[in-house]
Design a protein around this motif. Structure first.
Motif, PDB file in Angstrom:
ATOM      1  N   MET A   4       0.668  -1.170   0.018  1.00 53.46           N
ATOM      2  CA  MET A   4       0.246  -0.272  -0.723  1.00 53.46           C
ATOM      3  C   MET A   4       0.725   1.698  -0.282  1.00 53.46           C
ATOM      4  N   ARG A   5       2.102   0.859   1.420  1.00 53.77           N
ATOM      5  CA  ARG A   5       3.013   1.788   0.830  1.00 53.77           C
ATOM      6  C   ARG A   5       3.330   2.680  -0.649  1.00 53.77           C
ATOM      7  N   GLU A   6       3.648   1.587  -1.089  1.00 53.88           N
ATOM      8  CA  GLU A   6       4.231   1.754  -3.056  1.00 53.88           C
ATOM      9  C   GLU A   6       3.610   1.967  -3.861  1.00 53.88           C
ATOM     10  N   GLU A   7       1.752   1.695  -3.231  1.00 55.80           N
ATOM     11  CA  GLU A   7       0.564   2.145  -4.086  1.00 55.80           C
ATOM     12  C   GLU A   7       0.692   3.770  -4.198  1.00 55.80           C
ATOM     13  N   ILE A   8       0.616   4.229  -2.921  1.00 52.46           N
ATOM     14  CA  ILE A   8       0.527   5.471  -2.217  1.00 52.46           C
ATOM     15  C   ILE A   8       1.357   6.077  -2.333  1.00 52.46           C
ATOM     16  N   ALA A   9       2.810   5.818  -2.553  1.00 50.39           N
ATOM     17  CA  ALA A   9       4.367   6.204  -3.426  1.00 50.39           C
ATOM     18  C   ALA A   9       4.663   7.265  -5.091  1.00 50.39           C
ATOM     19  N   GLN A  10       3.657   6.330  -5.150  1.00 49.49           N
ATOM     20  CA  GLN A  10       3.510   5.898  -7.011  1.00 49.49           C
ATOM     21  C   GLN A  10       1.800   7.235  -7.594  1.00 49.49           C
ATOM     22  N   GLN A  11       1.349   7.149  -6.794  1.00 50.35           N
ATOM     23  CA  GLN A  11       0.301   8.306  -6.951  1.00 50.35           C
ATOM     24  C   GLN A  11       0.953   9.668  -7.272  1.00 50.35           C
ATOM     25  N   ASP A  12       0.046  10.361  -7.740  1.00 50.05           N
ATOM     26  CA  ASP A  12       0.037  12.194  -8.298  1.00 50.05           C
ATOM     27  C   ASP A  12      -0.691  12.076  -6.912  1.00 50.05           C
ATOM     28  N   ALA A  13      -0.284  13.120  -6.279  1.00 51.90           N
ATOM     29  CA  ALA A  13       0.062  14.172  -5.019  1.00 51.90           C
ATOM     30  C   ALA A  13      -1.733  15.219  -5.057  1.00 51.90           C
ATOM     31  N   ILE A  14      -1.762  15.487  -6.666  1.00 51.19           N
ATOM     32  CA  ILE A  14      -3.233  16.145  -6.514  1.00 51.19           C
ATOM     33  C   ILE A  14      -3.674  16.080  -8.056  1.00 51.19           C
ATOM     34  N   PRO A  15      -5.517  15.297  -6.481  1.00 53.79           N
ATOM     35  CA  PRO A  15      -5.792  14.694  -8.519  1.00 53.79           C
ATOM     36  C   PRO A  15      -6.146  15.518  -9.366  1.00 53.79           C
ATOM     37  N   ALA A  16      -6.094  14.767 -10.645  1.00 51.97           N
ATOM     38  CA  ALA A  16      -7.171  14.997 -11.957  1.00 51.97           C
ATOM     39  C   ALA A  16      -7.955  16.748 -11.891  1.00 51.97           C
ATOM     40  N   ILE A  17      -8.833  16.175 -11.351  1.00 51.42           N
ATOM     41  CA  ILE A  17     -10.421  17.442 -10.898  1.00 51.42           C
ATOM     42  C   ILE A  17      -9.427  18.432 -10.416  1.00 51.42           C
ATOM     43  N   LEU A  18      -8.885  18.627  -9.527  1.00 48.65           N
ATOM     44  CA  LEU A  18      -8.113  19.464  -8.437  1.00 48.65           C
ATOM     45  C   LEU A  18      -6.859  20.860  -9.699  1.00 48.65           C
ATOM     46  N   LYS A  19      -6.639  19.795 -10.275  1.00 50.86           N
ATOM     47  CA  LYS A  19      -5.399  20.550 -11.515  1.00 50.86           C
ATOM     48  C   LYS A  19      -6.178  21.531 -12.584  1.00 50.86           C
ATOM     49  N   GLU A  20      -7.567  21.311 -12.685  1.00 51.63           N
ATOM     50  CA  GLU A  20      -8.313  21.324 -13.830  1.00 51.63           C
ATOM     51  C   GLU A  20      -8.228  22.970 -13.832  1.00 51.63           C
ATOM     52  N   ASP A  21      -8.810  23.624 -14.581  1.00 57.33           N
ATOM     53  CA  ASP A  21      -8.648  24.946 -14.533  1.00 57.33           C
ATOM     54  C   ASP A  21     -10.293  26.151 -14.923  1.00 57.33           C
ATOM     55  N   LYS A  22     -11.003  25.958 -13.189  1.00 59.09           N
ATOM     56  CA  LYS A  22     -12.230  26.593 -14.069  1.00 59.09           C
ATOM     57  C   LYS A  22     -12.411  27.818 -12.514  1.00 59.09           C
ATOM     58  N   SER A  23     -13.038  28.734 -13.173  1.00 61.44           N
ATOM     59  CA  SER A  23     -13.338  29.732 -13.039  1.00 61.44           C
ATOM     60  C   SER A  23     -14.874  29.183 -12.192  1.00 61.44           C
ATOM     61  N   ALA A  24     -14.976  29.733 -10.654  1.00 64.65           N
ATOM     62  CA  ALA A  24     -15.687  29.871  -9.907  1.00 64.65           C
ATOM     63  C   ALA A  24     -17.418  30.609 -10.838  1.00 64.65           C
ATOM     64  N   ASP A  25     -17.624  30.796 -11.281  1.00 63.61           N
ATOM     65  CA  ASP A  25     -18.800  30.949 -12.773  1.00 63.61           C
ATOM     66  C   ASP A  25     -19.220  30.092 -12.565  1.00 63.61           C
ATOM     67  N   LYS A  26     -18.152  28.955 -13.236  1.00 62.42           N
ATOM     68  CA  LYS A  26     -18.621  27.628 -13.559  1.00 62.42           C
ATOM     69  C   LYS A  26     -19.130  26.761 -12.776  1.00 62.42           C
ATOM     70  N   ILE A  27     -19.308  26.609 -12.750  1.00 58.30           N
ATOM     71  CA  ILE A  27     -19.234  25.778 -11.227  1.00 58.30           C
ATOM     72  C   ILE A  27     -20.605  26.101 -10.403  1.00 58.30           C
ATOM     73  N   THR A  28     -20.974  24.548 -10.558  1.00 55.43           N
ATOM     74  CA  THR A  28     -22.575  24.601  -9.826  1.00 55.43           C
ATOM     75  C   THR A  28     -22.620  23.667  -8.157  1.00 55.43           C
ATOM     76  N   TYR A  29     -23.404  24.309  -7.774  1.00 49.87           N
ATOM     77  CA  TYR A  29     -23.503  23.268  -6.853  1.00 49.87           C
ATOM     78  C   TYR A  29     -25.336  22.841  -6.965  1.00 49.87           C
ATOM     79  N   SER A  30     -25.933  21.641  -6.009  1.00 46.90           N
ATOM     80  CA  SER A  30     -26.782  21.717  -6.026  1.00 46.90           C
ATOM     81  C   SER A  30     -27.670  21.218  -4.792  1.00 46.90           C
ATOM     82  N   GLY A  31     -26.549  21.118  -3.825  1.00 47.42           N
ATOM     83  CA  GLY A  31     -26.693  20.819  -2.095  1.00 47.42           C
ATOM     84  C   GLY A  31     -26.540  19.299  -2.058  1.00 47.42           C
ATOM     85  N   ASP A  32     -25.500  18.816  -3.041  1.00 49.91           N
ATOM     86  CA  ASP A  32     -25.388  17.118  -2.453  1.00 49.91           C
ATOM     87  C   ASP A  32     -23.635  17.138  -2.818  1.00 49.91           C
TER      88      ASP A  32
END
Length: 127
Positions: free
Chosen positions: A86-114
């Motif tokens: 498990m330690r080896e698998e974690i070490a090979q993973q990217d520290a930042i998930p792909a979704i957090l690397k996307e360049d999205k402006s706040a006005d394009k993010i929708t939130y419906s409470g879920d």
């Protein structure tokens, strides 16, 4: 040189209250098993130590087979080689998930409470 596997697990053994004393002694007599707690309702807490998962399962089956045991359920298991994998698998993973690397402006993010539903949708899209 391969590291030696080391396993520790805990069990809850259920038995008739009248069998507790006898089973406490029988379980403690098994190499690799040790009783730690018992109560009047028929519960015994046991730890198992072994060098392999196969040996651990054999110990569990041996305890399950003792006369008077109603059930023996593994509650927790630690396997040293599994932890290292498990330690080896974690070490090979990217520290930042792909979704957090996307360049999205706040006005394009929708939130419906879920939040959980939105997260589940995002993770499904990434797979």
């Amino acid at each position: 040189m391969q590291e030696e596997d080391f396993n520790v697990s805990s069990l809850v053994v259920l038995c008739a209250p009248s069998a507790i004393a006898r089973l406490w002694e029988a379980i403690n007599a098994i190499s690799g098993a040790e009783c730690h707690y018992k109560d009047e309702s028929g519960k015994i807490i046991v730890t198992l130590e072994s060098q392999s998962i196969e040996e651990e399962i054999k110990l569990l089956k041996r305890i399950e087979g003792l006369e008077g045991v109603i059930s023996a359920q593994m509650i927790y298991a630690y396997h040293s080689t599994e932890l290292e994998e498990m330690r080896e698998e974690i070490a090979q993973q990217d520290a930042i998930p792909a979704i957090l690397k996307e360049d999205k402006s706040a006005d394009k993010i929708t939130y419906s409470g879920d939040v959980q539903g939105a997260l589940d949708t995002i993770l499904k899209v990434q797979k």
